[in-house]
Scaffold this active site. Structure first.
Site, PDB file in Angstrom:
ATOM      1  N   CYS A   2       7.615   2.382   6.149  1.00 40.01           N
ATOM      2  CA  CYS A   2       7.747   2.744   7.557  1.00 40.01           C
ATOM      3  C   CYS A   2       7.765   4.260   7.723  1.00 40.01           C
ATOM      4  O   CYS A   2       8.245   4.996   6.868  1.00 40.01           O
ATOM      5  CB  CYS A   2       9.058   2.197   8.100  1.00 40.01           C
ATOM      6  SG  CYS A   2       9.164   0.421   7.994  1.00 40.01           S
ATOM      7  N   ARG A  27       1.259   6.503   4.918  1.00 39.82           N
ATOM      8  CA  ARG A  27       2.362   5.841   4.218  1.00 39.82           C
ATOM      9  C   ARG A  27       2.142   4.334   4.122  1.00 39.82           C
ATOM     10  O   ARG A  27       2.821   3.661   3.348  1.00 39.82           O
ATOM     11  CB  ARG A  27       3.685   6.121   4.950  1.00 39.82           C
ATOM     12  CG  ARG A  27       4.101   7.578   4.881  1.00 39.82           C
ATOM     13  CD  ARG A  27       5.198   7.875   5.881  1.00 39.82           C
ATOM     14  NE  ARG A  27       6.433   7.187   5.596  1.00 39.82           N
ATOM     15  CZ  ARG A  27       7.386   7.655   4.786  1.00 39.82           C
ATOM     16  NH1 ARG A  27       7.221   8.814   4.195  1.00 39.82           N
ATOM     17  NH2 ARG A  27       8.491   6.976   4.582  1.00 39.82           N
ATOM     18  N   TRP A  74       6.054  -1.036   8.112  1.00 36.24           N
ATOM     19  CA  TRP A  74       5.525  -1.720   6.931  1.00 36.24           C
ATOM     20  C   TRP A  74       6.477  -2.899   6.703  1.00 36.24           C
ATOM     21  O   TRP A  74       7.637  -2.705   6.332  1.00 36.24           O
ATOM     22  CB  TRP A  74       5.525  -0.769   5.743  1.00 36.24           C
ATOM     23  CG  TRP A  74       4.852  -1.281   4.511  1.00 36.24           C
ATOM     24  CD1 TRP A  74       3.511  -1.327   4.258  1.00 36.24           C
ATOM     25  CD2 TRP A  74       5.494  -1.797   3.333  1.00 36.24           C
ATOM     26  NE1 TRP A  74       3.282  -1.832   3.007  1.00 36.24           N
ATOM     27  CE2 TRP A  74       4.469  -2.137   2.423  1.00 36.24           C
ATOM     28  CE3 TRP A  74       6.827  -2.025   2.970  1.00 36.24           C
ATOM     29  CZ2 TRP A  74       4.735  -2.671   1.167  1.00 36.24           C
ATOM     30  CZ3 TRP A  74       7.092  -2.556   1.718  1.00 36.24           C
ATOM     31  CH2 TRP A  74       6.050  -2.874   0.828  1.00 36.24           C
ATOM     32  N   ASN A 100      13.702   2.970   8.957  1.00 36.33           N
ATOM     33  CA  ASN A 100      12.978   2.849   7.693  1.00 36.33           C
ATOM     34  C   ASN A 100      14.013   2.473   6.635  1.00 36.33           C
ATOM     35  O   ASN A 100      15.034   3.144   6.511  1.00 36.33           O
ATOM     36  CB  ASN A 100      12.320   4.194   7.347  1.00 36.33           C
ATOM     37  CG  ASN A 100      11.691   4.203   5.964  1.00 36.33           C
ATOM     38  OD1 ASN A 100      11.431   3.156   5.386  1.00 36.33           O
ATOM     39  ND2 ASN A 100      11.425   5.390   5.436  1.00 36.33           N
ATOM     40  N   GLY A 101      13.760   1.376   5.895  1.00 36.14           N
ATOM     41  CA  GLY A 101      14.708   0.969   4.861  1.00 36.14           C
ATOM     42  C   GLY A 101      15.091  -0.487   5.031  1.00 36.14           C
ATOM     43  O   GLY A 101      14.383  -1.258   5.681  1.00 36.14           O
ATOM     44  N   GLU A 486      -4.034   3.615 -16.191  1.00 35.26           N
ATOM     45  CA  GLU A 486      -4.144   4.320 -14.914  1.00 35.26           C
ATOM     46  C   GLU A 486      -5.487   4.029 -14.233  1.00 35.26           C
ATOM     47  O   GLU A 486      -5.542   3.797 -13.027  1.00 35.26           O
ATOM     48  CB  GLU A 486      -3.950   5.830 -15.159  1.00 35.26           C
ATOM     49  CG  GLU A 486      -4.201   6.735 -13.974  1.00 35.26           C
ATOM     50  CD  GLU A 486      -3.306   6.455 -12.768  1.00 35.26           C
ATOM     51  OE1 GLU A 486      -2.378   5.632 -12.868  1.00 35.26           O
ATOM     52  OE2 GLU A 486      -3.576   7.051 -11.715  1.00 35.26           O
ATOM     53  N   LYS A 490      -5.864   2.278 -10.631  1.00 30.97           N
ATOM     54  CA  LYS A 490      -6.595   2.954  -9.550  1.00 30.97           C
ATOM     55  C   LYS A 490      -7.682   2.035  -9.018  1.00 30.97           C
ATOM     56  O   LYS A 490      -7.865   1.894  -7.817  1.00 30.97           O
ATOM     57  CB  LYS A 490      -7.199   4.245 -10.104  1.00 30.97           C
ATOM     58  CG  LYS A 490      -7.225   5.376  -9.149  1.00 30.97           C
ATOM     59  CD  LYS A 490      -6.030   6.281  -9.208  1.00 30.97           C
ATOM     60  CE  LYS A 490      -4.766   5.603  -8.830  1.00 30.97           C
ATOM     61  NZ  LYS A 490      -3.583   6.379  -9.031  1.00 30.97           N
ATOM     62  N   GLU A 493      -6.252  -1.052  -7.114  1.00 27.22           N
ATOM     63  CA  GLU A 493      -5.511  -0.619  -5.926  1.00 27.22           C
ATOM     64  C   GLU A 493      -6.429  -0.362  -4.731  1.00 27.22           C
ATOM     65  O   GLU A 493      -6.109  -0.730  -3.607  1.00 27.22           O
ATOM     66  CB  GLU A 493      -4.768   0.667  -6.304  1.00 27.22           C
ATOM     67  CG  GLU A 493      -3.910   1.279  -5.246  1.00 27.22           C
ATOM     68  CD  GLU A 493      -3.152   2.503  -5.768  1.00 27.22           C
ATOM     69  OE1 GLU A 493      -3.625   3.141  -6.735  1.00 27.22           O
ATOM     70  OE2 GLU A 493      -2.101   2.825  -5.213  1.00 27.22           O
ATOM     71  N   HIS A 509      -5.741 -10.168 -29.218  1.00 25.67           N
ATOM     72  CA  HIS A 509      -4.566 -11.041 -29.235  1.00 25.67           C
ATOM     73  C   HIS A 509      -4.474 -11.885 -27.964  1.00 25.67           C
ATOM     74  O   HIS A 509      -3.388 -12.322 -27.592  1.00 25.67           O
ATOM     75  CB  HIS A 509      -3.297 -10.208 -29.440  1.00 25.67           C
ATOM     76  CG  HIS A 509      -3.289  -9.487 -30.756  1.00 25.67           C
ATOM     77  ND1 HIS A 509      -3.183 -10.142 -31.967  1.00 25.67           N
ATOM     78  CD2 HIS A 509      -3.450  -8.176 -31.058  1.00 25.67           C
ATOM     79  CE1 HIS A 509      -3.234  -9.264 -32.952  1.00 25.67           C
ATOM     80  NE2 HIS A 509      -3.411  -8.062 -32.417  1.00 25.67           N
ATOM     81  N   LYS A 608       2.547   4.348   0.692  1.00 18.51           N
ATOM     82  CA  LYS A 608       2.507   5.566  -0.107  1.00 18.51           C
ATOM     83  C   LYS A 608       3.836   5.815  -0.813  1.00 18.51           C
ATOM     84  O   LYS A 608       3.882   6.125  -1.989  1.00 18.51           O
ATOM     85  CB  LYS A 608       2.168   6.759   0.794  1.00 18.51           C
ATOM     86  CG  LYS A 608       2.124   8.093   0.074  1.00 18.51           C
ATOM     87  CD  LYS A 608       0.992   8.132  -0.936  1.00 18.51           C
ATOM     88  CE  LYS A 608       0.944   9.419  -1.731  1.00 18.51           C
ATOM     89  NZ  LYS A 608       0.082   9.293  -2.923  1.00 18.51           N
TER      90      LYS A 608
HETATM   91  O1  M6R Z   1       6.047   8.749  -5.334  1.00 18.93           O
HETATM   92  P1  M6R Z   1       6.065   8.142  -6.708  1.00 18.93           P
HETATM   93  O2  M6R Z   1       5.266   8.936  -7.686  1.00 18.93           O
HETATM   94  O3  M6R Z   1       7.444   7.873  -7.209  1.00 18.93           O
HETATM   95  O4  M6R Z   1       5.332   6.749  -6.531  1.00 18.93           O
HETATM   96  C1  M6R Z   1       5.239   5.843  -7.587  1.00 18.93           C
HETATM   97  C2  M6R Z   1       4.214   4.766  -7.305  1.00 18.93           C
HETATM   98  O5  M6R Z   1       4.566   4.051  -6.161  1.00 18.93           O
HETATM   99  C3  M6R Z   1       2.806   5.357  -7.115  1.00 18.93           C
HETATM  100  O6  M6R Z   1       2.417   6.124  -8.196  1.00 18.93           O
HETATM  101  C4  M6R Z   1       1.773   4.227  -6.911  1.00 18.93           C
HETATM  102  O7  M6R Z   1       1.655   3.471  -8.078  1.00 18.93           O
HETATM  103  C5  M6R Z   1       0.426   4.807  -6.487  1.00 18.93           C
HETATM  104  N1  M6R Z   1      -0.016   4.173  -5.289  1.00 18.93           N
HETATM  105  C6  M6R Z   1      -0.649   4.643  -7.489  1.00 18.93           C
HETATM  106  O8  M6R Z   1      -1.848   5.213  -7.085  1.00 18.93           O
END
Ligand code: M6R
Length: 613
Positions: A2, A27, A74, A100-101, A486, A490, A493, A509, A608
């Protein structure tokens, strides 16, 4: 997660609120709403969907006011819908609240409030907050917010507007979600994140856990809801932010993600600036660790989530190899619940772009409770992570808007190299020449990334073909393994293609069963010490007629003969290769998602900054 915005001043609040909401959309959100007030005229509108849909619903002939608040939601409690969107109103319709929360004890509070006669209209946990403020209101909205929060368990940031006190907003923060007050001339602002404020002011106050702020156009009074305290003098903690407002704009790129990928040479230079000295030594004043502490440390635990976790994995390889310090790596959501053993002379190092990730923050608290030294690598000055840590390396990537983390990750890797070089100055180790070579190569790294970014034809072509496939694999060994993970994260995502990252030796395995003719396998082979072993793993993939795509240093000949396609990265010190390989997998994911016309900057279901558990 949020997003919250607020304004109080002499201007029309609505356009300011909408602009700030648009700046927070990165966000991640599913609905939006606003409330404005002027001379007893209280206007509230909400919409499921994007801020644009909200803008279409607003009746601009009556939506007038010089004070107001807004929200992007959100969903956590209750589906995305207009009814569940914020602001939420009390029974009388005089109080509007955005949140937010999470309110953890919302069920018991709701039962109690309903028994007392309050009528609920939504499925949200948030609505209990506005009814609690209503319950305690006796002509002073600040006091009502303080009393309401004394009943609440959870983590939250809220802003409240009362129709009968329309010269003010009341903002409050409990635990993790961020809330920033922007200090203007004859006007004040509030928002969940700094980029939303930069068009109006560069003077900000980052609220602390427990604080309640009464914000009028000329003043901000800070108190605390847990204790009766005199209003606090907050000026000492005001920060001046030197990011220009344009950092929160796309600057000619079609997506924030592509812009941020292209900003990585700057991230590298900025993060190294003044910290890596010409002789390879380091100067990191914010780190606050003494040489004797470095000599004494027995074990390090790196904690983070998502992409930042992969930076921790790179750290484990390097710190164990060079310093021979045992390193464990944990995702924040697990560390806090597995009763970790942390002995004396152990450090917990958190890595986080936003500095507001709830699970990472909880892990730092766990470390602190067990008397570990707690350090952080983070991108946001004044964030919860930065404030919780004993010492920090700030990554200087500037605000990262796209949900997919790119430049922040590269900044985190640079932070890891700096920490390694710094500690190596005070601990005996057997890698002085290698480390010297790495330190000598670091100032060249930004230029190598720039060169990689200048020719994207090859990666774009391969990405376009991967976009037509149902699944994809990334494999690598040693320092290539975290980048395989990673790259996979990416890709899934932002393209929504099923993707898995693996230690190349692990494929046989179990996962090998999934390989079929034509399935793309990105084979990272930048590490000389495991190069031959990696090529053996590639043979296993080829035998299943999968589509092999090498990711190798320029001039590598072994891969040219073996693999179906090859992506290259400039040659550098192998310990720095993760940076270049990371940029190449980011581009691969980006161009693939672009070919599929995905919502690259705001992928579905994601936020985000993950400020809830
Ligand atoms: O703000 P942070 O680095 O703590 O966030 C951690 C993850 O939420 C963040 O890296 C997330 O995995 C990304 N969307 C990946 O691209």
């Amino acid at each position: 997660m949020c997003g919250i915005v607020g304004y109080v001043g002499d201007e029309e609040a609505l356009p300011i609120l909408l602009q700030k909401l648009n700046l927070l959309t990165y966000r991640g959100y599913d609905s939006a709403g606003i409330a404005v007030s002027h001379n007893g005229n209280f206007y509230v509108e909400k919409a499921q969907g994007k801020v644009g849909q909200l803008e279409q619903l607003i009746d601009y002939s009556i939506a007038s006011g010089v004070v107001g608040l807004g929200h992007t939601r959100w969903a956590t409690h209750g589906e995305p819908s207009r009814l569940n969107a914020h602001p939420h109103l009390d029974c009388s319709g005089r109080i509007a609240l955005v949140h937010n929360g999470i309110v953890e004890n919302f069920l018991s509070l709701r039962t109690q409030l309903e028994a007392e006669g309050h009528t609920f209209r939504s499925e949200t946990d948030t609505e209990v907050l506005v009814h609690l403020v209503e319950k305690y209101y006796d002509g002073n909205v600040t006091k009502a917010v303080q009393l309401a929060l004394q009943q609440v368990e959870g983590a939250l940031a809220i802003v409240v507007l009362h129709k009968d006190e329309e010269d003010r907003l009341v903002a409050a923060k409990m635990d993790t979600p961020p809330l920033i007050i922007g200090l203007g001339r004859g006007e004040n602002h509030v928002a969940s994140d700094i980029p939303a404020l930069l068009h109006y002011t560069n003077k900000v106050y980052v609220m602390e856990d427990g604080e309640v702020a009464t914000i009028t156009k000329n003043d901000v009074l800070i108190t605390n809801f847990r204790e009766a305290v005199q209003p606090r003098i907050y000026e000492r903690r005001v920060m001046v932010i030197d990011w220009p407002p344009e950092v929160a704009q796309k600057g000619g790129y079609p997506h924030y993600m592509l812009k941020e990928i292209h900003e990585q040479p700057d991230t590298i230079e900025d993060t190294l600036r003044g910290r890596l000295l010409e002789d390879g030594h380091t100067d990191i004043p914010d780190l606050h660790v003494l040489p004797e502490e470095i000599r004494a440390v027995q074990r390090m635990t790196f904690v983070a989530c998502g992409t930042a976790y992969h930076a921790c994995l790179v750290a484990k390889h390097l710190f164990e190899t060079v310093l021979r310090i045992p390193v464990q790596v944990d995702v924040g959501s697990e560390f806090r619940y597995r009763q970790p053993i942390i002995g004396p002379d152990e450090w917990v190092v958190a890595i986080s772009q936003s500095g507001e990730t709830a699970d990472t923050i909880a892990s730092m608290r766990e470390g602190r409770e067990q008397h570990a030294k707690v350090l952080a690598i983070t991108n946001v000055v004044g964030s919860s992570v930065a404030r919780l840590a004993d010492g920090v390396i700030f990554t200087r990537a500037g605000p990262e808007i796209a949900v997919a983390s790119t430049k922040a990750f590269v900044g985190q890797l640079i932070g890891v190299y700096l920490l390694l070089l710094h500690m190596a100055q005070f601990r005996p180790h057997a890698h002085a020449d290698e480390l010297q070579a790495m330190a000598g190569e670091l100032p060249r790294l930004a230029g190598l990334v720039q060169r990689l970014l200048e020719d994207q034809a090859g990666v774009q072509d391969i990405a376009g073909r991967i976009a037509q496939q149902p699944a994809c694999f990334f494999i690598g060994r040693n320092l290539d393994e975290p980048i395989a993970l990673e790259g996979s994260l990416k890709l899934k995502e932002i393209s929504y293609i099923q993707s898995q990252g693996y230690a190349a030796g692990e494929l046989k395995h179990g996962t090998l069963a999934l390989l079929e003719e034509g399935i793309p396998v990105i084979c990272l082979a930048t590490q000389p010490n495991v190069y031959d072993k990696m090529l053996s793993n590639v043979q296993e993939v080829m035998a299943r007629r999968a589509w092999t795509i090498g990711l190798v240093p320029e001039g590598d000949t072994g891969s040219q003969h073996l693999m179906d396609d090859v992506l290259t990265v400039p040659r550098t010190h192998p310990w720095l290769s993760p940076v270049l390989a990371a940029v190449q997998v980011q581009l691969l994911a980006y161009h693939c998602a672009n070919a599929l016309e995905r919502d690259i900057d705001q992928p579905r279901n994601l936020a985000k900054s993950v400020t809830v558990e």
